[in-house]
Motif scaffolding. Sequence first.
Motif, short mmCIF file in Angstrom:
data_model
loop_
_atom_site.label_atom_id
_atom_site.label_comp_id
_atom_site.label_asym_id
_atom_site.label_seq_id
_atom_site.Cartn_x
_atom_site.Cartn_y
_atom_site.Cartn_z
N MET A 1 14.87 -59.47 -12.84
CA MET A 1 16.03 -60.11 -13.47
C MET A 1 16.97 -59.09 -14.09
O MET A 1 18.18 -59.21 -14.00
N SER A 2 16.40 -58.05 -14.72
CA SER A 2 17.25 -57.07 -15.39
C SER A 2 18.17 -56.37 -14.39
O SER A 2 19.34 -56.11 -14.68
N THR A 3 17.67 -56.08 -13.18
CA THR A 3 18.50 -55.44 -12.17
C THR A 3 19.66 -56.33 -11.77
O THR A 3 20.80 -55.88 -11.63
N ILE A 4 19.38 -57.62 -11.59
CA ILE A 4 20.44 -58.57 -11.22
C ILE A 4 21.49 -58.64 -12.32
O ILE A 4 22.70 -58.55 -12.06
N LEU A 5 21.06 -58.79 -13.57
CA LEU A 5 22.02 -58.91 -14.66
C LEU A 5 22.76 -57.62 -14.91
O LEU A 5 23.94 -57.64 -15.29
N ASP A 6 22.12 -56.50 -14.69
CA ASP A 6 22.85 -55.23 -14.80
C ASP A 6 23.99 -55.18 -13.79
O ASP A 6 25.10 -54.72 -14.10
N ARG A 7 23.69 -55.66 -12.58
CA ARG A 7 24.69 -55.64 -11.52
C ARG A 7 25.83 -56.61 -11.83
O ARG A 7 27.02 -56.26 -11.69
N THR A 8 25.51 -57.82 -12.27
CA THR A 8 26.57 -58.79 -12.58
C THR A 8 27.36 -58.36 -13.80
O THR A 8 28.59 -58.54 -13.85
N ASP A 9 26.68 -57.80 -14.79
CA ASP A 9 27.40 -57.33 -15.99
C ASP A 9 28.39 -56.23 -15.64
O ASP A 9 29.52 -56.20 -16.16
N PRO A 20 29.94 -64.11 -13.60
CA PRO A 20 30.16 -63.60 -12.24
C PRO A 20 30.42 -64.70 -11.22
O PRO A 20 29.76 -64.80 -10.19
N ILE A 21 31.41 -65.53 -11.53
CA ILE A 21 31.79 -66.64 -10.66
C ILE A 21 33.26 -66.49 -10.31
O ILE A 21 34.10 -66.28 -11.18
N LEU A 22 33.57 -66.63 -9.02
CA LEU A 22 34.95 -66.54 -8.54
C LEU A 22 35.34 -67.86 -7.88
O LEU A 22 34.55 -68.44 -7.13
N LEU A 23 36.52 -68.33 -8.17
CA LEU A 23 37.10 -69.44 -7.43
C LEU A 23 37.57 -68.92 -6.09
O LEU A 23 38.26 -67.90 -6.02
N LEU A 233 19.88 -61.67 -3.36
CA LEU A 233 20.07 -60.98 -2.08
C LEU A 233 20.88 -59.70 -2.23
O LEU A 233 21.06 -58.97 -1.25
N GLY A 234 21.39 -59.44 -3.43
CA GLY A 234 22.10 -58.19 -3.67
C GLY A 234 23.56 -58.33 -4.03
O GLY A 234 24.22 -57.32 -4.30
N ALA A 235 24.10 -59.55 -4.02
CA ALA A 235 25.50 -59.74 -4.39
C ALA A 235 25.70 -59.46 -5.88
O ALA A 235 24.78 -59.63 -6.69
N SER A 236 26.91 -59.09 -6.24
CA SER A 236 27.26 -58.85 -7.64
C SER A 236 27.92 -60.05 -8.28
O SER A 236 28.06 -60.10 -9.50
#
Length: 356
Positions: A1-9, A20-23, A233-236
């Motif tokens: 989880m930390s890796t995912i949140l580091d990436r999104t942050d 990390p949400i885009l319209l 899956l690796g998306a930011s």
Amino acid sequence: MSTILDRTDAFCARFGLRIPILLAPMGGASPPALSIAVASAGALGACGALLMGRDEIVAWADAVRAETDAPFQINLWTPDPPPTRDAAAEGRVRAFLGRWGPPVPPEAGDMPLPDFDAQCEALLDVKPAVVSSIMGLYPPSFVGRLKERGIAWFAVATTVAEARAAEAAGADVIVAQGAEAGGHRGAFDASRAERDLVGLVALVPAVVDAVRVPVVATGGIADGRGVVAALALGASAAQVGTGFLRCPEAGIHHAWADALAHTLPEETMLSRAFSGRTGRSIATDYARAAVAPDAPSPAPYPVQRGLTTPMRVAGQQAADVHRMQPWAGQSAALAKAAPAAEVARGLWEEARGVLS
């Protein structure tokens, strides 16, 4: 989880977002009110500017900025070559469409498109945080001018090869569009749009492994579970289109919005029936008839868009979704009829809940 949140942050910090949400930039369904609402939740607003002239692009940006100082993206298509016209073939399409709406005059196919160079100049003047491309790559000269102004370029790609080409051309972010996505397929080569149908679960990790820039996942994401899957899956970040269409701020026809609520994944389909370019819609009576063996081949883009306009207008007037252009991704039934800010916040809150 930390890796995912580091990436999104890191992604959110870079582009001025809180979540990390885009319209998705949906042509004809991204009014200022929708972007203003999603921005209030910390997501990235968007405008699909394909059919907008210079003044309309500027007016859209001014309307959003009058209500929020949050970042947004504006999207343009890379222009197709001029279509090859065939009067006899268009006549067959017109006759077919006449069974679904009013008679289609011969000049309906003469649909002009806004001047692409003028649209690009408008984007440079407006200076959004993000300019995104679809259907190909921006010319190098325009990319250079974007970078001079500090505007990020997000490039939509439907295959690994397209993603690599976009990165090599200077894209700052790759938007990996899975075959589940509603609306037009973003394939660089229109002839491959119905052949290179890569689903998001296969596409995202392959693109992430192939490029060094951040990847945004789009296509079939309409709830927190889809967001988590994309990030795993690796998306930011995740980009959502159909999932926002039932929001009141989207302003689509109620018949279309109501139909989305009952559309199962297998009840959507790809066709060139509406514009001449491949897109995913609800499998309406018209769309199914248009791909039947005895139906005429659709005219090229944008001729087909012009030819279908009388039918689509009549469908709107009659509240008949079967004669509208009801774009829909495969997760359409997950879309909520709720305020857009609530939907955006809910996507990330649900995703955080799953992650924890």
